[in-house]
Design a protein around this motif. Structure first.
Motif, PDB file in Angstrom:
ATOM      1  N   ALA A 174     -10.644 -14.684  -8.230  1.00 19.93           N
ATOM      2  CA  ALA A 174     -11.896 -14.240  -7.602  1.00 19.93           C
ATOM      3  C   ALA A 174     -11.710 -12.856  -6.984  1.00 19.93           C
ATOM      4  O   ALA A 174     -12.581 -11.985  -7.117  1.00 19.93           O
ATOM      5  CB  ALA A 174     -12.343 -15.240  -6.531  1.00 19.93           C
ATOM      6  N   ALA A 175     -10.577 -12.622  -6.340  1.00 18.90           N
ATOM      7  CA  ALA A 175     -10.308 -11.301  -5.758  1.00 18.90           C
ATOM      8  C   ALA A 175     -10.164 -10.256  -6.863  1.00 18.90           C
ATOM      9  O   ALA A 175     -10.636  -9.120  -6.706  1.00 18.90           O
ATOM     10  CB  ALA A 175      -9.050 -11.353  -4.892  1.00 18.90           C
ATOM     11  N   ALA A 176      -9.570 -10.636  -7.985  1.00 22.35           N
ATOM     12  CA  ALA A 176      -9.417  -9.702  -9.107  1.00 22.35           C
ATOM     13  C   ALA A 176     -10.780  -9.268  -9.640  1.00 22.35           C
ATOM     14  O   ALA A 176     -10.974  -8.102  -9.995  1.00 22.35           O
ATOM     15  CB  ALA A 176      -8.591 -10.338 -10.218  1.00 22.35           C
ATOM     16  N   ALA A 177     -11.722 -10.195  -9.654  1.00 25.23           N
ATOM     17  CA  ALA A 177     -13.072  -9.863 -10.132  1.00 25.23           C
ATOM     18  C   ALA A 177     -13.765  -8.879  -9.190  1.00 25.23           C
ATOM     19  O   ALA A 177     -14.688  -8.170  -9.603  1.00 25.23           O
ATOM     20  CB  ALA A 177     -13.901 -11.139 -10.271  1.00 25.23           C
ATOM     21  N   GLU A 178     -13.320  -8.829  -7.942  1.00 25.25           N
ATOM     22  CA  GLU A 178     -13.907  -7.930  -6.946  1.00 25.25           C
ATOM     23  C   GLU A 178     -13.131  -6.615  -6.808  1.00 25.25           C
ATOM     24  O   GLU A 178     -13.434  -5.815  -5.930  1.00 25.25           O
ATOM     25  CB  GLU A 178     -13.965  -8.643  -5.592  1.00 25.25           C
ATOM     26  CG  GLU A 178     -14.842  -9.881  -5.622  1.00 25.25           C
ATOM     27  CD  GLU A 178     -14.717 -10.739  -4.375  1.00 25.25           C
ATOM     28  OE1 GLU A 178     -15.552 -11.642  -4.220  1.00 25.25           O
ATOM     29  OE2 GLU A 178     -13.795 -10.516  -3.553  1.00 25.25           O
ATOM     30  N   ALA A 179     -12.127  -6.428  -7.651  1.00 24.36           N
ATOM     31  CA  ALA A 179     -11.310  -5.211  -7.603  1.00 24.36           C
ATOM     32  C   ALA A 179     -11.384  -4.516  -8.962  1.00 24.36           C
ATOM     33  O   ALA A 179     -10.484  -4.639  -9.780  1.00 24.36           O
ATOM     34  CB  ALA A 179      -9.874  -5.564  -7.246  1.00 24.36           C
ATOM     35  N   PRO A 180     -12.476  -3.789  -9.223  1.00 26.18           N
ATOM     36  CA  PRO A 180     -12.709  -3.235 -10.565  1.00 26.18           C
ATOM     37  C   PRO A 180     -11.645  -2.254 -11.039  1.00 26.18           C
ATOM     38  O   PRO A 180     -11.375  -2.176 -12.236  1.00 26.18           O
ATOM     39  CB  PRO A 180     -14.070  -2.550 -10.454  1.00 26.18           C
ATOM     40  CG  PRO A 180     -14.292  -2.342  -8.994  1.00 26.18           C
ATOM     41  CD  PRO A 180     -13.529  -3.421  -8.284  1.00 26.18           C
ATOM     42  N   ASP A 181     -11.018  -1.526 -10.124  1.00 27.95           N
ATOM     43  CA  ASP A 181      -9.981  -0.572 -10.537  1.00 27.95           C
ATOM     44  C   ASP A 181      -8.583  -1.169 -10.465  1.00 27.95           C
ATOM     45  O   ASP A 181      -7.598  -0.484 -10.729  1.00 27.95           O
ATOM     46  CB  ASP A 181     -10.049   0.700  -9.691  1.00 27.95           C
ATOM     47  CG  ASP A 181     -11.335   1.473  -9.960  1.00 27.95           C
ATOM     48  OD1 ASP A 181     -11.806   1.485 -11.112  1.00 27.95           O
ATOM     49  OD2 ASP A 181     -11.873   2.056  -8.988  1.00 27.95           O
ATOM     50  N   ASP A 182      -8.503  -2.435 -10.065  1.00 28.02           N
ATOM     51  CA  ASP A 182      -7.250  -3.191 -10.049  1.00 28.02           C
ATOM     52  C   ASP A 182      -6.179  -2.546  -9.165  1.00 28.02           C
ATOM     53  O   ASP A 182      -4.994  -2.571  -9.487  1.00 28.02           O
ATOM     54  CB  ASP A 182      -6.727  -3.363 -11.485  1.00 28.02           C
ATOM     55  CG  ASP A 182      -5.718  -4.491 -11.613  1.00 28.02           C
ATOM     56  OD1 ASP A 182      -5.851  -5.498 -10.905  1.00 28.02           O
ATOM     57  OD2 ASP A 182      -4.769  -4.332 -12.419  1.00 28.02           O
ATOM     58  N   THR A 183      -6.596  -1.978  -8.037  1.00 29.75           N
ATOM     59  CA  THR A 183      -5.619  -1.394  -7.112  1.00 29.75           C
ATOM     60  C   THR A 183      -5.323  -2.385  -5.992  1.00 29.75           C
ATOM     61  O   THR A 183      -6.170  -3.221  -5.641  1.00 29.75           O
ATOM     62  CB  THR A 183      -6.132  -0.081  -6.489  1.00 29.75           C
ATOM     63  OG1 THR A 183      -7.237  -0.376  -5.630  1.00 29.75           O
ATOM     64  CG2 THR A 183      -6.523   0.929  -7.564  1.00 29.75           C
ATOM     65  N   ASP A 184      -4.123  -2.265  -5.428  1.00 32.43           N
ATOM     66  CA  ASP A 184      -3.758  -3.154  -4.328  1.00 32.43           C
ATOM     67  C   ASP A 184      -4.719  -3.000  -3.155  1.00 32.43           C
ATOM     68  O   ASP A 184      -5.110  -3.987  -2.529  1.00 32.43           O
ATOM     69  CB  ASP A 184      -2.325  -2.872  -3.875  1.00 32.43           C
ATOM     70  CG  ASP A 184      -1.292  -3.290  -4.914  1.00 32.43           C
ATOM     71  OD1 ASP A 184      -1.686  -3.752  -6.004  1.00 32.43           O
ATOM     72  OD2 ASP A 184      -0.096  -3.148  -4.631  1.00 32.43           O
ATOM     73  N   LEU A 215       0.809  -1.220   0.000  1.00 34.26           N
ATOM     74  CA  LEU A 215       0.000   0.000   0.000  1.00 34.26           C
ATOM     75  C   LEU A 215       0.844   1.274   0.000  1.00 34.26           C
ATOM     76  O   LEU A 215       0.302   2.368   0.096  1.00 34.26           O
ATOM     77  CB  LEU A 215      -0.969  -0.007   1.184  1.00 34.26           C
ATOM     78  CG  LEU A 215      -2.000  -1.139   1.162  1.00 34.26           C
ATOM     79  CD1 LEU A 215      -2.940  -1.023   2.354  1.00 34.26           C
ATOM     80  CD2 LEU A 215      -2.766  -1.184  -0.142  1.00 34.26           C
ATOM     81  N   HIS A 216       2.142   1.135  -0.135  1.00 26.09           N
ATOM     82  CA  HIS A 216       3.036   2.296  -0.195  1.00 26.09           C
ATOM     83  C   HIS A 216       3.658   2.379  -1.577  1.00 26.09           C
ATOM     84  O   HIS A 216       4.403   1.486  -1.976  1.00 26.09           O
ATOM     85  CB  HIS A 216       4.113   2.207   0.890  1.00 26.09           C
ATOM     86  CG  HIS A 216       3.524   2.253   2.261  1.00 26.09           C
ATOM     87  ND1 HIS A 216       3.087   3.434   2.833  1.00 26.09           N
ATOM     88  CD2 HIS A 216       3.253   1.275   3.156  1.00 26.09           C
ATOM     89  CE1 HIS A 216       2.588   3.165   4.027  1.00 26.09           C
ATOM     90  NE2 HIS A 216       2.662   1.872   4.239  1.00 26.09           N
ATOM     91  N   PRO A 217       3.380   3.434  -2.317  1.00 24.92           N
ATOM     92  CA  PRO A 217       3.839   3.549  -3.712  1.00 24.92           C
ATOM     93  C   PRO A 217       5.359   3.488  -3.881  1.00 24.92           C
ATOM     94  O   PRO A 217       5.838   3.091  -4.924  1.00 24.92           O
ATOM     95  CB  PRO A 217       3.307   4.906  -4.171  1.00 24.92           C
ATOM     96  CG  PRO A 217       2.487   5.454  -3.081  1.00 24.92           C
ATOM     97  CD  PRO A 217       2.613   4.590  -1.884  1.00 24.92           C
ATOM     98  N   SER A 218       6.101   3.838  -2.857  1.00 27.89           N
ATOM     99  CA  SER A 218       7.557   3.821  -2.983  1.00 27.89           C
ATOM    100  C   SER A 218       8.159   2.454  -2.653  1.00 27.89           C
ATOM    101  O   SER A 218       9.362   2.265  -2.757  1.00 27.89           O
ATOM    102  CB  SER A 218       8.172   4.882  -2.072  1.00 27.89           C
ATOM    103  OG  SER A 218       7.870   4.585  -0.723  1.00 27.89           O
ATOM    104  N   ALA A 219       7.332   1.490  -2.267  1.00 25.46           N
ATOM    105  CA  ALA A 219       7.823   0.164  -1.885  1.00 25.46           C
ATOM    106  C   ALA A 219       8.367  -0.574  -3.101  1.00 25.46           C
ATOM    107  O   ALA A 219       7.987  -0.329  -4.238  1.00 25.46           O
ATOM    108  CB  ALA A 219       6.721  -0.644  -1.226  1.00 25.46           C
ATOM    109  N   PHE A 220       9.225  -1.507  -2.835  1.00 20.54           N
ATOM    110  CA  PHE A 220       9.893  -2.264  -3.880  1.00 20.54           C
ATOM    111  C   PHE A 220       9.046  -3.401  -4.442  1.00 20.54           C
ATOM    112  O   PHE A 220       9.417  -4.022  -5.426  1.00 20.54           O
ATOM    113  CB  PHE A 220      11.206  -2.832  -3.348  1.00 20.54           C
ATOM    114  CG  PHE A 220      11.016  -3.715  -2.134  1.00 20.54           C
ATOM    115  CD1 PHE A 220      10.841  -5.071  -2.269  1.00 20.54           C
ATOM    116  CD2 PHE A 220      11.001  -3.164  -0.861  1.00 20.54           C
ATOM    117  CE1 PHE A 220      10.654  -5.877  -1.157  1.00 20.54           C
ATOM    118  CE2 PHE A 220      10.825  -3.965   0.256  1.00 20.54           C
ATOM    119  CZ  PHE A 220      10.653  -5.320   0.108  1.00 20.54           C
TER     120      PHE A 220
END
Length: 156
Positions: free
Chosen positions: A84-94, A33-38
């Motif tokens: 299944a989780a991808a189908a529940e994440a319409p904007d494809d964010t972490d 959840l941190h954009p600067s993470a590796f």
């Protein structure tokens, strides 16, 4: 080390850490959840579906990145849970993935798979250390290896 053993080790060095990350919600929150993470969830999907395995059809990775039929079965279950989780994440964010109703199942399956993979790797390591062709690191000749560095006064 045989070519087959080298191949599986080269794949598992990528697959096992990703499975461990999927089994670890604090890691997911602290890193993904941190954009600067590796590392992020996109990296996880690439490792498990594109680069070092195919979580949709893991059978062809038996002996490549997966050691046993049990790992194949669990990887297929993990792939289905991730889809299944991808189908529940319409904007494809972490963040959406981590909030998806299917995400606890991803974590649970990843936890089971991680336990099996680590146990299988430890068994493989134990077998390798019992192989007479592999030198015992504790039985090195005097003046060589780590012991030579750690024992003061015995050097030149």
């Amino acid at each position: 080390m045989s070519d087959d053993a080298r191949l599986i080790a080269n794949h598992r060095v990528h697959v096992v850490p990703v499975v461990l990350a999927l089994a670890n919600p604090p890691w997911q929150r602290d890193v993904w959840l941190h954009p600067s993470a590796f590392e992020d969830l996109d990296h996880v999907f690439h490792v498990l579906f594109d680069d070092f395995c195919d979580a949709d059809e893991p059978e062809r990775y038996l002996g490549v990145s997966l050691r046993t039929d049990e790992e194949v079965v669990l990887m297929r279950q993990l792939g289905a849970a991730l889809n299944a989780a991808a189908a529940e994440a319409p904007d494809d964010t972490d963040a959406e993935y981590l909030q998806a109703p299917a995400w606890p199942e991803v974590v649970a399956i990843a936890g089971r798979l991680a336990q099996v993979m680590v146990a299988n790797d430890l068994r493989e390591l134990a077998a390798l250390l019992d192989d007479p062709a592999v030198p015992d690191p504790y039985q090195t000749a005097p003046g060589t290896g780590l012991a030579a560095v750690l024992v003061p006064g015995d050097g030149p």
